[in-house]
Design a protein around this motif. Structure first.
Motif: not given
Length: 377
Positions: A26-29, A37-45, A104-108, A321-323
C-alpha cells in the motif's frame, strides 16, 4: 491539518501474506501513484469476536451510534468556537491527550486500561455511548446556565441601546436636569426627531402651568429626541394627554441615584459572571472534546474490526489504515485500494444491485473493502 480522513481496511488474502507485507504494498502504490496522499497505519487491536449473530446485531447499531458520537464532538467544537468569539480570542488548536486531533488519529493507540480488549464488543460500545451521552447532558446544563446570563445581559443592553421610546433613560439623565419640589416636577418627553420644532414651539401652550423656556434636549437617536419640561405637579396628567394628542410621548421616570447605582452594580456583576462562566465552560469544553474525540476513535476501531470480520471472515486478517486524499486524488486512491483487494470482487461491488449498499460509515458508494469517512469539522 486535513479536515477529512478515510479509515479503511484491506483483506490479507493469501496465507503467505501478512498485514505488514500488505502495508508495504500500500505504501509503495500510494507513493508511486498518489504521492501527495498522507498515509498512516491505524492500529486496531485483537478484540473479542463473539458470535456471528452478535456481530451482525452490533453492525446494525454502529452507524446510528457513530452519528451520535460524531455529532457530540462537533457540538462541543462549535461551542468552543462560539465561546472564543465571545471572548474576542483566536481559536486555539484542539488537542486530545495533549496532542493535536489529527496526530491522535494518525497515531492512534488503543487504551487497554479504559477499554479492556477482552470485554464484549457490545460492552465497549455501551461504555462509549454512556460516557458521551453524559458529557452531552452536562454540556446542555452548563451551556443553558451560561446562555441565561447572556440573555439577561442582552435584555439590559437592549434597554440601554434601543429606541428612546423603550430604552432605560437613567444613564441619560443627570441630577441637574431634574427639578423636584413641593409644586414643580420635571417630565421627560420623547419627541419624534423631525417634530422637534413643533415641540419647541408648542410645549409651553400645552397647559397654562408649564414653566416657560424650561425644555432642554438631553439626547437624540435615529428616531427620537429626549427633552425635559418643567411644570406644576397638579397638571401632569392633563399635560400628558395634550402631549399625546400632538404625537409626543411622556415617559414615566423618577430619578433615583440609588436605583441607578444598583442597576450599574447589577450590570457589573452580570458581566463578571458571564466572563467567569465563559472561561469555565470553555475549559470544560476543551477537556470534554478531548474525552469525546478519544472515545470516537476507539469507536471507529471497533467499527473497523466488526465490519472487517463480517466482510472478510475469520480469523481476523486485515490491514487498517488512515488516508487523507485530496478531492482531486480520491478516484486514484480508490482504484489503488480496490486493486489491493483483488479485482476479482470489483464487479460484484460495482453492480447496479449493490449501488447504495453503504459501508459502515454510511457512505453512498459501496467498495470491496471497508471504508468510512472522518470529518473534523
Amino acid at each position: 491539518m486535513a479536515t477529512r480522513y478515510w479509515i479503511v481496511s484491506l483483506p490479507v488474502q493469501t496465507p503467505a501474506a501478512t498485514a505488514n507485507s500488505l502495508w508495504a504494498r500500500l505504501q509503495d502504490s500510494i507513493s508511486r501513484h498518489s504521492f501527495d496522499t498522507p498515509l498512516y497505519r491505524f492500529n486496531v487491536p485483537d478484540l473479542r469476536v463473539g458470535t456471528l449473530d452478535s456481530l451482525l446485531a452490533l453492525s446494525d447499531d454502529l452507524v446510528k451510534s457513530n452519528v451520535f458520537v460524531e455529532g457530540v464532538s462537533h457540538k462541543i467544537r462549535r461551542q468552543i468556537e462560539e465561546l472564543e468569539r465571545a471572548g474576542g480570542v483566536e481559536s486555539g488548536a484542539l488537542t486530545v491527550d495533549g496532542v493535536p486531533v489529527d496526530t491522535y488519529l494518525t497515531r492512534f493507540v488503543w487504551d487497554e486500561g479504559k477499554y479492556p480488549t477482552m470485554s464484549p464488543l457490545k460492552e465497549i460500545i455501551g461504555s462509549i455511548q454512556s460516557q458521551v451521552a453524559k458529557i452531552e447532558d452536562d454540556m446542555k446544563v452548563r451551556a443553558a446556565e451560561y446562555n441565561n446570563v447572556r440573555s439577561q445581559l442582552s435584555a439590559i443592553n437592549r434597554k440601554q441601546s434601543g429606541s428612546l421610546a423603550v430604552r432605560d433613560l437613567s444613564n441619560l439623565v443627570k441630577p441637574e436636569d431634574m427639578v423636584t419640589s413641593e409644586h414643580l416636577v420635571t417630565l421627560l418627553a420623547i419627541v419624534p426627531k423631525y417634530s422637534q420644532k413643533d415641540w419647541l414651539s408648542s410645549y409651553e401652550s400645552l397647559d397654562t402651568f408649564v414653566v416657560p423656556r424650561s425644555s432642554k434636549k438631553l439626547y437624540e437617536d435615529n428616531e427620537y429626541a429626549l427633552y425635559t419640561v418643567t411644570l406644576f405637579a397638579k397638571v401632569v396628567d392633563n399635560f400628558k394627554v395634550r402631549a399625546r394628542e400632538k404625537g409626543f410621548q411622556v415617559r414615566d421616570f423618577e430619578y433615583s441615584p440609588e436605583a441607578q447605582e444598583s442597576r450599574k452594580e447589577e450590570l457589573d456583576k452580570l458581566l463578571q459572571d458571564q466572563e467567569a462562566m465563559r472561561a469555565s465552560l470553555l475549559q470544560w469544553c476543551y477537556a470534554s472534546y478531548s474525552e469525546v474525540f478519544s472515545s470516537w476513535m476507539h469507536f471507529c476501531a471497533v467499527r473497523v474490526f466488526v465490519e472487517s470480520i463480517l466482510r472478510y471472515g475469520l480469523p481476523p486478517s486485515f490491514l487498517s489504515a488512515v488516508l487523507a486524499p485530496s478531492q482531486k486524488g480520491e478516484k486514484k486512491v480508490r482504484s489503488i485500494l480496490e486493486e489491493l483487494c483483488g479485482n476479482v470482487h470489483s464487479i460484484y461491488w460495482k453492480s447496479e444491485d449493490d449501488v447504495g449498499v453503504a459501508g459502515l460509515g454510511g457512505e453512498t458508494e459501496a467498495h470491496p473493502y471497508v471504508s468510512f469517512t472522518i470529518n473534523f469539522v
